[in-house]
Scaffold this motif. Structure first.
Motif, PDB file in Angstrom:
ATOM      1  N   ALA A 181       0.826  -1.211   0.000  1.00  0.00           N
ATOM      2  CA  ALA A 181       0.000   0.000   0.000  1.00  0.00           C
ATOM      3  C   ALA A 181       0.860   1.261   0.000  1.00  0.00           C
ATOM      4  CB  ALA A 181      -0.918  -0.014   1.216  1.00  0.00           C
ATOM      5  N   PRO A 186      -3.223  -0.925  -4.357  1.00  0.00           N
ATOM      6  CA  PRO A 186      -4.398  -1.109  -3.504  1.00  0.00           C
ATOM      7  C   PRO A 186      -4.303  -2.409  -2.716  1.00  0.00           C
ATOM      8  CG  PRO A 186      -4.948  -1.603  -5.783  1.00  0.00           C
ATOM      9  CD  PRO A 186      -3.540  -1.069  -5.782  1.00  0.00           C
ATOM     10  N   ILE A 187      -4.887  -2.420  -1.535  1.00  0.00           N
ATOM     11  CA  ILE A 187      -4.940  -3.648  -0.745  1.00  0.00           C
ATOM     12  C   ILE A 187      -6.394  -4.066  -0.590  1.00  0.00           C
ATOM     13  CG2 ILE A 187      -2.779  -3.182   0.454  1.00  0.00           C
ATOM     14  CD1 ILE A 187      -4.393  -2.256   2.868  1.00  0.00           C
TER      15      ILE A 187
END
Length: 528
Positions: A181, A186-187
């Motif tokens: 991140a 994106p996580i």
């Protein structure tokens, strides 16, 4: 008709072995187990599941952290690729499960569905929308008993396969997600939902671990039906060739207890032997490239030049990091994963990372110093362009297959290797690893030709061999969208060999889909 009694699932479980069945499924790996289990749901259908390996009731299989002990054991086919000039003439191992459950009995237990673009490409190649991502989502919902946050569009509950996020993940796993991140990725809560419909990202790994024990696909589909009289599981039996009447397959020959035994299929035979043994049995039965067959004195029953070609596998490069204290190992040691498109215009991710909670080097790189305490990243290529091939060395079941994997033979793969390693290094040096990272052990400060040399020495595979009897409509395809072998009656293939291209991640879950799709196709064709 003589009746043969043989130990099947345990020493005390010895059902009678018959000579005639409705369906014979060859191979108890992820696809074969799912297929046999589904067909056996109908009590009127007699199913024989043949597996070359033995039972899975051993600690090395059932205890997640012991999975490395299976590699090189009797539960591993121990395939090795030929010496490869593109890997500094290294001959690298290509492990594959030889046990009830196949590779789902010896692997790292990672549940990875593949990217949306992977399945849509399957549909395009086959001309069958049943392989599209939207169609396959329905199959996944039927398969899964998902333990995480509900996602009714993408996840299922109550299915045979227990899937859960790694519980109580180790600090290096959570650090990997946090570090991804911090560099702009994106996580996600899950690597099998929205994450695999776009550019990718990072997430904690999902596993087939239930109550602290491996729950292989054999355990999910076949074990609950082990007392059904219509399902027979024959272990320690190696399928040697197909039996024909004219152009139709009517049974198989298998080596059982050192003897050749024939088993007949009233309806169909399905090969689910994996990307090495399925092409081998096809070719030794007279189905494959005619020049190759004739060179070994094999009668050509059907010239299919694509059999044994298009060999694909994920390749990875070890990035090792020393920690300031011992790193605990949980859930088999792989609890975080990453998929990423280095170019947003790509259809599917080109980078594929699995984090491991222990450092491991190849023999050719170990001189650089493997840290006593640390972790590593398999910095991999999700869609390598290199292609290999398989070749017979003889016409008999004991004659090994020559595997020309050709890993890193395509120059684009070497360039991509540099990119995936740099991402792994950037993540490891992010602030999230500040309290964990003591130093980077490999590859360190290498660059230019030295880095190229390291990559060729460090390259290993994820053991995701696939695509050697691929599905399609062109002259080099082997099966059609209904998994029927071109030009041969009553024979289908259901395993990783039918994939047109290797999917973006681990191949176990896609193989379960292939088994489920095969079951549905066969049930519809025979109205059972």
């Amino acid at each position: 008709m003589p009746i043969i009694s043989t130990p099947v699932l345990s020493p005390g479980d010895t059902p009678h072995l018959q000579r005639h069945y409705d369906f014979i499924v060859c191979g108890a790996g992820p696809a074969g187990s799912a297929l046999a289990g589904r067909l056996a749901e109908n009590p009127e259908v007699r199913v024989l599941l043949i597996e070359a390996g033995g039972g899975d009731d051993v600690p090395e299989v059932l205890t997640p952290a012991q999975w490395p002990l299976n590699l090189g054991s009797e539960r591993d086919w121990q395939f090795v690729a030929e010496a490869n000039p593109h890997l500094n003439n290294r001959a690298i191992p290509l492990n594959m499960g030889k046990v009830a459950g196949g590779s789902s009995g010896i692997n790292v237990m990672v549940w990875s569905r593949g990217h949306q673009a992977d399945w849509d490409q399957f549909a395009e190649e086959s001309g069958d929308d049943g392989w599209s991502y939207r169609s396959v989502l329905e199959v996944y919902r039927r398969i899964e008993d998902w333990q995480g946050r509900p996602d009714p569009e993408r996840r299922g509950s109550g299915g045979p396969v227990h899937v859960e996020t790694a519980r109580d993940p180790q600090p290096v796993a959570t650090a990997m997600v946090e570090a991804a991140a911090s560099i702009g990725m994106p996580i996600f809560d899950s690597p099998n939902g929205e994450m695999m419909e776009g550019r990718g990202g990072a997430a904690l790994t999902e596993l087939i671990v239930k109550d602290g024990r491996r729950s292989s696909i054999f355990r999910a589909y076949v074990w609950p039906r082990r007392h059904q009289p219509n399902l027979t599981v024959l272990l320690h039996a190696q399928v040697s060739r197909l039996l024909f009447e004219g152009n139709a397959v009517v049974g198989v020959e298998a080596i059982v207890g050192g003897r050749r035994e024939a088993f007949m299929a009233e309806r169909e035979v399905v090969l689910s032997l994996g990307a090495i043994n399925t092409p081998r049995v096809l070719m030794q039965s007279g189905i494959g490239p005619e020049d190759e067959l004739r060179a070994h004195g094999i009668h050509v029953r059907r010239h299919l030049p694509g059999v044994g070609h298009n060999h694909q596998d994920h390749v990875a490069f070890g990035c090792l990091f020393e920690s300031s204290a011992p790193v605990e190992v949980g859930h088999g040691g792989s609890e975080a994963t990453l998929y990423w498109k280095t170019d947003p215009s790509l259809a599917a991710p080109d980078v594929f990372h699995c984090q491991l909670e222990f450092p491991l080097a190849t023999p050719e790189t170990s001189h650089m110093g493997v840290p006593e305490h640390g972790w590593m990243v398999f910095a991999g290529l999700s869609h390598p362009k290199s292609r290999g091939s398989l070749h017979l060395t003889g016409a008999g079941p004991d004659d090994p297959v020559r595997i020309q994997a050709n890993t890193l033979s395509h120059p684009d793969d070497v360039r991509a290797a540099h990119a995936t390693v740099e991402i792994a290094r950037e993540i490891a040096h992010a602030p999230a690893f500040g309290r964990l990272l003591k130093r980077e052990a490999m590859p360190g400060a290498l660059s230019g030709p030295d880095m190229d040399h390291y990559l060729r020495n460090a390259a290993i595979t994820f053991w995701h061999q696939a695509c050697t009897a691929r599905m399609g409509r062109d002259p080099l395809s082997v099966v059609d969208g209904r998994l029927r072998v071109h030009g041969i009656d009553r024979l289908r293939i259901a395993d990783a060999s039918i994939m047109p291209n290797v999917p973006s991640g681990n191949t176990m879950a896609p193989c379960v889909v292939i088994g489920e799709r095969a079951a549905g196709i066969i049930q519809a064709a025979h109205r059972i």
